[in-house]
Scaffold this motif. Structure first.
Motif, PDB file in Angstrom:
ATOM      1  N   ARG A  45       0.746  -1.182  -0.115  1.00 48.15           N
ATOM      2  CA  ARG A  45       0.045  -0.041   0.082  1.00 48.15           C
ATOM      3  C   ARG A  45       0.804   1.248   0.002  1.00 48.15           C
ATOM      4  NH1 ARG A  45      -1.850  -1.771   4.813  1.00 48.15           N
ATOM      5  NH2 ARG A  45      -2.078   0.274   5.643  1.00 48.15           N
ATOM      6  N   ARG A  46       2.405   1.047  -0.383  1.00 51.83           N
ATOM      7  CA  ARG A  46       3.053   2.330  -0.150  1.00 51.83           C
ATOM      8  C   ARG A  46       2.731   3.529  -0.885  1.00 51.83           C
ATOM      9  NH1 ARG A  46       9.649   1.892  -0.060  1.00 51.83           N
ATOM     10  NH2 ARG A  46      10.044   4.344   0.318  1.00 51.83           N
ATOM     11  N   ASP A  47       2.315   3.249  -2.393  1.00 49.59           N
ATOM     12  CA  ASP A  47       2.075   4.112  -3.263  1.00 49.59           C
ATOM     13  C   ASP A  47       0.730   4.976  -3.005  1.00 49.59           C
ATOM     14  OD1 ASP A  47       4.384   3.562  -4.546  1.00 49.59           O
ATOM     15  OD2 ASP A  47       3.590   2.190  -5.980  1.00 49.59           O
ATOM     16  N   GLU A  48      -0.107   4.333  -1.950  1.00 45.02           N
ATOM     17  CA  GLU A  48      -1.559   5.016  -1.829  1.00 45.02           C
ATOM     18  C   GLU A  48      -1.450   5.542  -0.567  1.00 45.02           C
ATOM     19  OE1 GLU A  48      -3.827   1.364  -1.318  1.00 45.02           O
ATOM     20  OE2 GLU A  48      -3.385   0.282  -3.303  1.00 45.02           O
ATOM     21  N   MET A  49      -0.343   5.975   0.103  1.00 47.35           N
ATOM     22  CA  MET A  49      -0.247   6.346   1.580  1.00 47.35           C
ATOM     23  C   MET A  49       0.730   7.839   1.234  1.00 47.35           C
ATOM     24  SD  MET A  49       0.189   3.240   3.863  1.00 47.35           S
ATOM     25  CE  MET A  49       0.246   3.896   5.336  1.00 47.35           C
ATOM     26  N   PRO A  50       0.353   8.630   2.368  1.00 40.86           N
ATOM     27  CA  PRO A  50       1.401   9.658   2.510  1.00 40.86           C
ATOM     28  C   PRO A  50       2.742   8.978   2.994  1.00 40.86           C
ATOM     29  CG  PRO A  50      -0.622  10.387   3.293  1.00 40.86           C
ATOM     30  CD  PRO A  50      -0.751   8.999   3.019  1.00 40.86           C
ATOM     31  N   SER A  51       4.031   9.636   2.597  1.00 37.78           N
ATOM     32  CA  SER A  51       5.089   9.060   2.737  1.00 37.78           C
ATOM     33  C   SER A  51       5.426   8.969   4.322  1.00 37.78           C
ATOM     34  CB  SER A  51       6.400   9.909   2.137  1.00 37.78           C
ATOM     35  OG  SER A  51       7.672   9.472   2.506  1.00 37.78           O
ATOM     36  N   ASP A  52       5.073  10.137   5.137  1.00 39.59           N
ATOM     37  CA  ASP A  52       5.364  10.196   6.515  1.00 39.59           C
ATOM     38  C   ASP A  52       4.320   9.072   7.195  1.00 39.59           C
ATOM     39  OD1 ASP A  52       7.105  12.379   6.089  1.00 39.59           O
ATOM     40  OD2 ASP A  52       5.397  13.791   6.305  1.00 39.59           O
ATOM     41  N   GLN A  53       3.174   8.966   6.726  1.00 46.95           N
ATOM     42  CA  GLN A  53       2.216   7.837   7.352  1.00 46.95           C
ATOM     43  C   GLN A  53       2.651   6.760   7.223  1.00 46.95           C
ATOM     44  OE1 GLN A  53      -1.557   7.717   5.960  1.00 46.95           O
ATOM     45  NE2 GLN A  53      -2.055   5.992   7.018  1.00 46.95           N
ATOM     46  N   TYR A  54       3.433   6.338   5.762  1.00 45.54           N
ATOM     47  CA  TYR A  54       4.035   4.951   5.722  1.00 45.54           C
ATOM     48  C   TYR A  54       5.134   4.447   6.499  1.00 45.54           C
ATOM     49  CZ  TYR A  54       6.840   1.417   3.116  1.00 45.54           C
ATOM     50  OH  TYR A  54       7.526   0.380   2.911  1.00 45.54           O
ATOM     51  N   LEU A  55       6.016   5.829   6.699  1.00 48.20           N
ATOM     52  CA  LEU A  55       7.334   5.401   7.221  1.00 48.20           C
ATOM     53  C   LEU A  55       7.058   5.235   8.741  1.00 48.20           C
ATOM     54  CD1 LEU A  55       9.740   7.862   5.409  1.00 48.20           C
ATOM     55  CD2 LEU A  55       9.670   5.539   4.897  1.00 48.20           C
ATOM     56  N   SER A  56       6.066   6.055   9.223  1.00 44.98           N
ATOM     57  CA  SER A  56       5.636   6.036  10.593  1.00 44.98           C
ATOM     58  C   SER A  56       5.143   4.540  11.086  1.00 44.98           C
ATOM     59  CB  SER A  56       4.772   7.048  11.060  1.00 44.98           C
ATOM     60  OG  SER A  56       4.421   6.944  12.289  1.00 44.98           O
ATOM     61  N   GLU A  57       4.008   4.128  10.195  1.00 45.38           N
ATOM     62  CA  GLU A  57       3.842   2.800  10.513  1.00 45.38           C
ATOM     63  C   GLU A  57       4.654   1.866  10.394  1.00 45.38           C
ATOM     64  OE1 GLU A  57      -0.141   1.942   8.425  1.00 45.38           O
ATOM     65  OE2 GLU A  57      -0.819   3.872   8.883  1.00 45.38           O
ATOM     66  N   LEU A  58       5.670   1.796   9.363  1.00 47.61           N
ATOM     67  CA  LEU A  58       6.736   0.787   8.872  1.00 47.61           C
ATOM     68  C   LEU A  58       7.494   0.730  10.187  1.00 47.61           C
ATOM     69  CD1 LEU A  58       7.774  -1.256   7.140  1.00 47.61           C
ATOM     70  CD2 LEU A  58       9.228   0.791   6.026  1.00 47.61           C
ATOM     71  N   GLN A  59       7.749   1.904  10.726  1.00 49.13           N
ATOM     72  CA  GLN A  59       8.885   1.687  12.142  1.00 49.13           C
ATOM     73  C   GLN A  59       8.182   1.242  13.038  1.00 49.13           C
ATOM     74  OE1 GLN A  59       9.778   5.716  13.223  1.00 49.13           O
ATOM     75  NE2 GLN A  59      11.645   5.287  14.282  1.00 49.13           N
ATOM     76  N   VAL A  60       6.971   1.266  13.406  1.00 53.48           N
ATOM     77  CA  VAL A  60       6.340   0.822  14.427  1.00 53.48           C
ATOM     78  C   VAL A  60       6.381  -0.873  14.415  1.00 53.48           C
ATOM     79  CG1 VAL A  60       4.090   0.227  15.577  1.00 53.48           C
ATOM     80  CG2 VAL A  60       4.830   2.680  15.030  1.00 53.48           C
ATOM     81  N   LEU A  61       5.960  -1.145  13.123  1.00 54.75           N
ATOM     82  CA  LEU A  61       6.056  -2.633  12.947  1.00 54.75           C
ATOM     83  C   LEU A  61       7.465  -3.058  12.912  1.00 54.75           C
ATOM     84  CD1 LEU A  61       3.521  -2.732   9.915  1.00 54.75           C
ATOM     85  CD2 LEU A  61       3.200  -3.451  12.188  1.00 54.75           C
ATOM     86  N   LEU A  62       8.498  -2.693  12.609  1.00 54.96           N
ATOM     87  CA  LEU A  62       9.760  -3.070  12.447  1.00 54.96           C
ATOM     88  C   LEU A  62      10.421  -3.103  13.797  1.00 54.96           C
ATOM     89  CD1 LEU A  62      11.655  -1.321   9.363  1.00 54.96           C
ATOM     90  CD2 LEU A  62      10.849  -3.366   9.475  1.00 54.96           C
TER      91      LEU A  62
END
Length: 266
Positions: free
Chosen positions: A233-250
């Protein structure tokens, strides 16, 4: 075929089988048919047994190595004795109930079945882009390497997805022809949108011996799937939101992995 092909196919099948056993952690979940054992009857029985044993929630991988042929109308997978046609193999694959499938056809002329074998929930990889590419392929060599070393693991998380394995193999095939100043006679292709979510190989076997380890491993698998879904879903999300959610999961993933490593060390 010729002795050098027989030896090479046996080597690749052995390496892929070892990777599969390491990945699933249970040898009874892996079937390897090689040489004279890879008869039409054995192949049909293996896929029939798999269809009976699997469920919708399971993940299934089927990998075909060797020679294929195409006469302009019909693809055939070359086996000891009578060959199997693409339509016959498709009928067996369509019996598999798993909603997450990886089918890899590494044979010559394998591109002939790309459209025929495509299905919902199925990632299909072929060594060639058409049935007209009939020369013996190099694909299986690099596919086995992708599943057995960290060369294909771009994010270095110890897992090689089908997409990572395909990208590594396709690059390696192209490079091998360029290095030999030869015209490429195969062009790998991927059909389907689940390659990023299918874990084709684990580079290190997980030790799952205690209830605590099984629970932690289950948590890891949930987090890995969540990360894979987020990446789609990366291309469908604002970059900041994507990176924030990814960081939490990682961070969660790293925490659980450390806990599992600690139990393994003990």
């Amino acid at each position: 075929g010729q002795p050098e092909y027989e030896q090479a196919f046996a080597e690749y099948a052995g390496a892929i089988g070892e990777s599969a056993r390491r990945t699933v952690g249970a040898s009874n979940n892996v079937t390897v048919l090689s040489g004279e054992q890879a008869s039409r009857e054995s192949f049909e029985q293996a896929l029939t047994d798999l269809a009976d044993a699997a469920g919708a929630a399971d993940s299934i991988a089927v990998m075909l190595l060797g020679h294929g042929s195409y006469d302009g109308e019909e693809y055939k997978f070359n086996l000891p004795g009578r060959d199997m046609t693409g339509a016959e193999i498709k009928a067996l694959l369509d019996l598999l109930p798993a909603e997450n499938q990886l089918i890899v056809n590494a044979t010559s002329a394998s591109g002939a079945v790309a459209e025929e074998w495509a299905a919902q929930g199925r990632t299909l990889i072929t060594a060639t882009r058409s049935g007209a590419e009939r020369n013996a392929t190099r694909f299986a060599k690099y596919w086995a390497e992708a599943l057995s070393s960290d060369a294909a693991d771009l994010n270095k998380n110890g897992i090689v997805t089908a997409q990572e394995a395909f990208d590594f193999t396709a690059r390696s095939v192209a490079d091998s022809y360029e290095e030999n100043d030869a015209l490429a006679t195969e062009h790998p292709q991927l059909v389907g949108d689940g390659a990023d979510r299918f874990n084709a190989a684990r580079l290190v076997a997980r030790v799952v011996a205690t209830p605590e380890q099984r629970e932690l491993t289950a948590q890891l698998e949930v987090l890995e799937e969540a990360i894979a879904q987020l990446r789609t879903r990366r291309d469908e999300m604002p970059s900041d939101q994507y990176l924030s959610e990814l960081q939490v999961l990682l961070v969660e993933l790293a925490t659980v992995q450390r806990q599992l490593d600690a139990t393994t060390a003990q």
